[in-house]
Design an enzyme around this catalytic site. Structure first.
Site, PDB file in Angstrom:
ATOM      1  N   LYS A  51      33.099  27.398 -43.549  1.00 48.30           N
ATOM      2  CA  LYS A  51      31.975  26.661 -43.662  1.00 48.30           C
ATOM      3  C   LYS A  51      31.956  26.087 -45.385  1.00 48.30           C
ATOM      4  O   LYS A  51      31.650  25.201 -45.678  1.00 48.30           O
ATOM      5  CB  LYS A  51      30.940  27.627 -43.518  1.00 48.30           C
ATOM      6  CG  LYS A  51      30.678  27.821 -41.954  1.00 48.30           C
ATOM      7  CD  LYS A  51      30.041  29.033 -41.586  1.00 48.30           C
ATOM      8  CE  LYS A  51      30.163  28.996 -39.963  1.00 48.30           C
ATOM      9  NZ  LYS A  51      29.156  30.200 -39.286  1.00 48.30           N
ATOM     10  N   GLN A  95      25.537  34.887 -41.050  1.00 47.53           N
ATOM     11  CA  GLN A  95      26.688  35.120 -40.283  1.00 47.53           C
ATOM     12  C   GLN A  95      26.510  36.141 -39.228  1.00 47.53           C
ATOM     13  O   GLN A  95      26.219  37.359 -39.557  1.00 47.53           O
ATOM     14  CB  GLN A  95      27.949  35.236 -41.160  1.00 47.53           C
ATOM     15  CG  GLN A  95      29.349  35.262 -40.265  1.00 47.53           C
ATOM     16  CD  GLN A  95      29.703  33.934 -39.551  1.00 47.53           C
ATOM     17  OE1 GLN A  95      29.391  32.929 -40.369  1.00 47.53           O
ATOM     18  NE2 GLN A  95      29.936  33.929 -38.387  1.00 47.53           N
ATOM     19  N   ASP A 118      21.733  26.626 -38.782  1.00 46.13           N
ATOM     20  CA  ASP A 118      22.387  26.897 -37.584  1.00 46.13           C
ATOM     21  C   ASP A 118      21.612  26.557 -36.284  1.00 46.13           C
ATOM     22  O   ASP A 118      22.060  26.430 -35.058  1.00 46.13           O
ATOM     23  CB  ASP A 118      22.625  28.533 -37.341  1.00 46.13           C
ATOM     24  CG  ASP A 118      24.096  28.979 -37.709  1.00 46.13           C
ATOM     25  OD1 ASP A 118      25.004  28.201 -37.577  1.00 46.13           O
ATOM     26  OD2 ASP A 118      24.355  30.022 -37.955  1.00 46.13           O
TER      27      ASP A 118
END
Ligand code: NAP
Length: 282
Positions: A51, A95, A118
């Site tokens: 990422k 995460q 996200d």
């Protein structure tokens, strides 16, 4: 038969993001993405690194926060809250999964929905449900971009989504059934009875199950589009939820693993981040 090349489409998406990041840059706005990694899970470390690489490639500033696995829930939430008020950060990801007893849902809910890269905060999931999305769950978003890029017909088509997680299956079902996409969606799961019959009737089959080679040739209608979300680490290496070799004999289009959905997830995270940055700067 078309092999859906997620790597190539993700590169195109990243180019578009880079242009939007550059346009914000011209207005004096630097786009920032933060990642929060708790513990030392190897797969999570790999994802987070990828990422950061992708963020750098599109000209974003990225900020890496790492915490030990033995931190408390309050420490995690406190860290998220400080990123919420950090004006350099436009998007952040926590995460998942979090290690031990830490509560991933509570962590996601602590994120400012306007910084939720996200797209997993209940507020953003709600906006997806209302068909006026801001940040869209990254994996489903990536799959929708793949279908669009390959001009896979969706209107009036039957889509069977195997899996109903809030990360993938459930929001994807909503997106596929939304106005303008117009699939008729069957959301299958572990209690579904006639699975093979359902998938064999579908024009689009999505496997988001987490079981190696769950979808076999006999479960797929000739010419159907097959999207494999699965990432299963086995003794034979990385395997999807679709028995790729045999299913590709009947499918009209199929995503490989790796190189299908995976790269699109990261690219979609960047799309969400730049979208959030644009919405903050207006
Ligand atoms: P998850 O939370 O474990 O959900 C799995 C879903 O599959 C559940 O809805 C479950 O049903 C269903 N299921 C499990 N066994 C089944 C069976 N035998 N028959 C029918 N349905 C069954 O997993 P997830 O987070 O959605 O992830 C799914 C897979 O995608 C995993 O391999 C994951 O690593 C991968 N993934 C890939 C990406 C990417 O970027 N490529 C991103 C995220 C996840 P119930 O609800 O009834 O339990």
């Amino acid at each position: 038969m078309t092999i859906i090349d997620g790597k190539a489409v993700a590169a195109l998406v990243r180019e578009q993001v880079a242009e939007r990041v550059a346009a914000l840059g011209e207005q004096g706005k630097r786009v920032g993405l933060a990642t929060l990694l708790v513990g030392e899970d190897e797969a999570s470390q790999v994802y987070v690194r990828s990422k950061h690489r992708a963020a750098a490639e599109v000209g974003m500033y990225s900020y890496d926060v790492e915490m030990n696995a033995d931190v408390s829930q309050d420490d995690v939430v406190g860290q998220i809250e400080s990123l919420n008020v950090d004006s350099n950060i436009d998007g952040m990801i926590v995460q998942l999964p979090l290690p031990g007893a830490l509560d991933g849902n509570a962590a996601v809910e602590a994120i400012d929905p306007k910084k939720d890269a996200d797209g997993l905060h209940p507020y953003n999931l709600g906006l997806v449900m209302l068909e006026r999305p801001l940040a869209i769950p990254a994996t489903p978003y990536g799959i929708m971009r793949l279908l669009e890029h390959y001009e896979i017909e969706t209107e009036g088509k039957t889509a069977v989504v195997v899996g109903r997680s809030f990360l993938v299956g459930r929001p994807l079902g909503i997106l596929l059934g939304s106005k303008g996409v117009d699939c008729t969606v069957i959301q299958a799961h572990s209690r579904t009875k006639n699975m093979a019959e359902l998938t064999a009737s579908a024009d689009i089959v999505v496997a988001a199950v987490g079981r190696p080679e769950f979808i076999t040739k006999d479960m797929v209608k000739p010419g159907a589009t097959v999207i494999d979300v699965g990432i299963n680490r086995t003794a034979e290496g990385l395997v999807g939820d679709v028995a790729y070799d045999e299913v590709s004999e009947v499918a009209g289009a199929i995503t490989p693993v790796p190189g299908g959905v995976g790269p699109m997830t990261v690219a979609s995270l960047l799309v969400n981040t730049v979208t959030l940055a644009e919405s903050r700067s207006t």
